[in-house]
Design a protein around this motif. Structure first.
Motif, PDB file in Angstrom:
ATOM      1  N   ALA A  95       8.768 -29.391 -36.361  1.00  0.00           N
ATOM      2  CA  ALA A  95      10.095 -29.995 -36.522  1.00  0.00           C
ATOM      3  C   ALA A  95      10.322 -31.072 -35.470  1.00  0.00           C
ATOM      4  N   LEU A  96       9.837 -30.836 -34.249  1.00  0.00           N
ATOM      5  CA  LEU A  96       9.961 -31.844 -33.187  1.00  0.00           C
ATOM      6  C   LEU A  96       9.197 -33.105 -33.559  1.00  0.00           C
ATOM      7  N   ASP A  97       7.978 -32.938 -34.076  1.00  0.00           N
ATOM      8  CA  ASP A  97       7.181 -34.093 -34.514  1.00  0.00           C
ATOM      9  C   ASP A  97       7.926 -34.909 -35.579  1.00  0.00           C
ATOM     10  N   GLU A  98       8.515 -34.211 -36.543  1.00  0.00           N
ATOM     11  CA  GLU A  98       9.249 -34.889 -37.623  1.00  0.00           C
ATOM     12  C   GLU A  98      10.465 -35.630 -37.083  1.00  0.00           C
ATOM     13  N   THR A  99      11.174 -34.986 -36.151  1.00  0.00           N
ATOM     14  CA  THR A  99      12.365 -35.605 -35.544  1.00  0.00           C
ATOM     15  C   THR A  99      11.994 -36.881 -34.802  1.00  0.00           C
ATOM     16  N   LEU A 100      10.946 -36.811 -33.993  1.00  0.00           N
ATOM     17  CA  LEU A 100      10.517 -37.979 -33.217  1.00  0.00           C
ATOM     18  C   LEU A 100       9.994 -39.083 -34.140  1.00  0.00           C
ATOM     19  N   LYS A 101       9.235 -38.676 -35.151  1.00  0.00           N
ATOM     20  CA  LYS A 101       8.678 -39.655 -36.102  1.00  0.00           C
ATOM     21  C   LYS A 101       9.790 -40.419 -36.801  1.00  0.00           C
ATOM     22  N   ALA A 102      10.869 -39.713 -37.163  1.00  0.00           N
ATOM     23  CA  ALA A 102      12.005 -40.351 -37.849  1.00  0.00           C
ATOM     24  C   ALA A 102      12.677 -41.394 -36.963  1.00  0.00           C
ATOM     25  N   GLU A 103      12.558 -41.197 -35.638  1.00  0.00           N
ATOM     26  CA  GLU A 103      13.157 -42.136 -34.683  1.00  0.00           C
ATOM     27  C   GLU A 103      12.143 -43.161 -34.184  1.00  0.00           C
ATOM     28  N   GLY A 104      10.951 -43.152 -34.759  1.00  0.00           N
ATOM     29  CA  GLY A 104       9.907 -44.083 -34.337  1.00  0.00           C
ATOM     30  C   GLY A 104       9.334 -43.770 -32.966  1.00  0.00           C
ATOM     31  N   MET A 105       9.351 -42.474 -32.598  1.00  0.00           N
ATOM     32  CA  MET A 105       8.862 -42.061 -31.284  1.00  0.00           C
ATOM     33  C   MET A 105       7.778 -40.999 -31.451  1.00  0.00           C
ATOM     34  N   LYS A 106       7.107 -40.686 -30.337  1.00  0.00           N
ATOM     35  CA  LYS A 106       6.113 -39.606 -30.342  1.00  0.00           C
ATOM     36  C   LYS A 106       5.973 -39.061 -28.924  1.00  0.00           C
ATOM     37  N   LEU A 107       5.399 -37.877 -28.840  1.00  0.00           N
ATOM     38  CA  LEU A 107       5.143 -37.291 -27.528  1.00  0.00           C
ATOM     39  C   LEU A 107       4.004 -38.026 -26.830  1.00  0.00           C
ATOM     40  N   ASP A 108       4.087 -38.074 -25.492  1.00  0.00           N
ATOM     41  CA  ASP A 108       3.013 -38.686 -24.713  1.00  0.00           C
ATOM     42  C   ASP A 108       2.024 -37.645 -24.198  1.00  0.00           C
ATOM     43  N   ALA A 109       2.543 -36.446 -23.894  1.00  0.00           N
ATOM     44  CA  ALA A 109       1.668 -35.410 -23.345  1.00  0.00           C
ATOM     45  C   ALA A 109       2.324 -34.038 -23.456  1.00  0.00           C
ATOM     46  N   VAL A 110       1.475 -33.020 -23.512  1.00  0.00           N
ATOM     47  CA  VAL A 110       1.928 -31.624 -23.454  1.00  0.00           C
ATOM     48  C   VAL A 110       1.218 -31.004 -22.261  1.00  0.00           C
ATOM     49  N   LEU A 111       1.980 -30.635 -21.255  1.00  0.00           N
ATOM     50  CA  LEU A 111       1.421 -30.116 -20.010  1.00  0.00           C
ATOM     51  C   LEU A 111       1.429 -28.592 -20.045  1.00  0.00           C
ATOM     52  N   ASP A 112       0.255 -28.009 -19.999  1.00  0.00           N
ATOM     53  CA  ASP A 112       0.075 -26.564 -20.076  1.00  0.00           C
ATOM     54  C   ASP A 112      -0.204 -26.021 -18.677  1.00  0.00           C
ATOM     55  N   LEU A 113       0.722 -25.198 -18.157  1.00  0.00           N
ATOM     56  CA  LEU A 113       0.547 -24.586 -16.839  1.00  0.00           C
ATOM     57  C   LEU A 113      -0.198 -23.263 -17.024  1.00  0.00           C
ATOM     58  N   GLU A 114      -1.404 -23.231 -16.533  1.00  0.00           N
ATOM     59  CA  GLU A 114      -2.287 -22.083 -16.766  1.00  0.00           C
ATOM     60  C   GLU A 114      -2.260 -21.120 -15.574  1.00  0.00           C
ATOM     61  N   VAL A 115      -1.962 -19.862 -15.867  1.00  0.00           N
ATOM     62  CA  VAL A 115      -1.913 -18.822 -14.831  1.00  0.00           C
ATOM     63  C   VAL A 115      -2.563 -17.551 -15.389  1.00  0.00           C
ATOM     64  N   PRO A 116      -3.464 -16.921 -14.643  1.00  0.00           N
ATOM     65  CA  PRO A 116      -4.056 -15.658 -15.105  1.00  0.00           C
ATOM     66  C   PRO A 116      -2.968 -14.600 -15.320  1.00  0.00           C
ATOM     67  N   GLU A 117      -3.177 -13.741 -16.304  1.00  0.00           N
ATOM     68  CA  GLU A 117      -2.157 -12.749 -16.658  1.00  0.00           C
ATOM     69  C   GLU A 117      -1.818 -11.820 -15.494  1.00  0.00           C
ATOM     70  N   ASP A 118      -2.825 -11.408 -14.729  1.00  0.00           N
ATOM     71  CA  ASP A 118      -2.562 -10.510 -13.602  1.00  0.00           C
ATOM     72  C   ASP A 118      -1.692 -11.190 -12.545  1.00  0.00           C
ATOM     73  N   GLU A 119      -1.859 -12.493 -12.385  1.00  0.00           N
ATOM     74  CA  GLU A 119      -1.040 -13.236 -11.427  1.00  0.00           C
ATOM     75  C   GLU A 119       0.401 -13.323 -11.909  1.00  0.00           C
ATOM     76  N   VAL A 120       0.591 -13.496 -13.227  1.00  0.00           N
ATOM     77  CA  VAL A 120       1.943 -13.519 -13.794  1.00  0.00           C
ATOM     78  C   VAL A 120       2.664 -12.206 -13.485  1.00  0.00           C
ATOM     79  N   VAL A 121       1.967 -11.094 -13.737  1.00  0.00           N
ATOM     80  CA  VAL A 121       2.562  -9.773 -13.475  1.00  0.00           C
ATOM     81  C   VAL A 121       2.886  -9.626 -11.993  1.00  0.00           C
ATOM     82  N   LYS A 122       1.963 -10.057 -11.144  1.00  0.00           N
ATOM     83  CA  LYS A 122       2.171  -9.956  -9.694  1.00  0.00           C
ATOM     84  C   LYS A 122       3.380 -10.781  -9.255  1.00  0.00           C
TER      85      LYS A 122
END
Length: 218
Positions: A95-122
């Motif tokens: 839906a976000l892609d469709e919304t941006l496309k309708a406005e002539g825009m697009k995403l530049d990047a998707v930043l994924d913050l990676e953390v091991p599961e045990d660290e999340v729990v800690k």
């Protein structure tokens, strides 16, 4: 830049979003802020969201998408924005892609913050909050109180919130893996995904993120 920030609970998304938005001079748009703003302003979308929330139900995608669409159309977001907590699943991403496309825009990047599961729990299960003042937060490993169980600032009792118990954290991670993690492949297939480690000090992670985004925009 138009950026989506993703990562599991405890990855530090809110903290990093605030720093990145400031460094990039773009608004930080979080799902929580969208809900609070629409509900407090009594917008039609806010009334709909409140009705679902009061009934103990999840707010439907179309309501969340409507709020995000309205916020992204505001003047301060003309040159970009950083989305935090949205999209939360593949249907919202589409839906976000469709919304941006309708406005002539697009995403530049998707930043994924990676953390091991045990660290999340800690990180989350180690938090302790003051009963007298919830803004006083400590951590049994990373920022312990001088006296165990006692707030340094006001002497109040420190306790672990129910939301921070290991059992609850692991349930939240299960929801993340099931509902949100699929958007990582969705954006990887579009060539938008940038994955960085969210381990280390806050400023180290921010620098890592800014360096990665700079390379992407170069």
């Amino acid at each position: 830049m138009r950026i989506v920030l993703v990562g599991p609970p405890g990855a530090g998304k809110g903290t990093q979003a605030a720093f990145l938005a400031k460094n990039l001079s773009i608004p930080h748009i979080s799902t929580g802020d969208l809900f609070r703003a629409n509900i407090s302003q009594g917008t039609e979308l806010g009334k709909q969201a409140k009705a679902y929330m009061d009934a103990g139900n999840l707010v439907p995608d179309e309501v969340t998408i409507g709020m995000a669409k309205d916020r992204m159309s505001q003047r301060d977001a003309e040159k970009g924005f950083l989305l935090d907590g949205f999209p939360r699943n593949v249907s919202q991403a589409e839906a976000l892609d469709e919304t941006l496309k309708a406005e002539g825009m697009k995403l530049d990047a998707v930043l994924d913050l990676e953390v091991p599961e045990d660290e999340v729990v800690k990180r989350i299960a180690g938090r302790r909050v003051c009963r007298k003042d919830s803004s006083h937060v400590f951590h049994v490993t990373y920022s312990p109180a001088k006296q165990e169980g006692v707030c340094d600032a006001c002497g109040g009792e420190l306790y672990q919130r129910d939301d921070d118990s290991e059992e609850t954290v692991r349930k939240r991670l299960e929801v993340y893996h099931t509902q949100t993690e699929p958007i990582i492949d969705y954006y990887r297939n579009q060539g938008l995904l940038i994955t960085i480690s969210a381990l280390g000090k806050v400023d180290e992670v921010t620098k890592r993120a800014m360096d990665a985004l700079s390379r992407e925009s170069a």
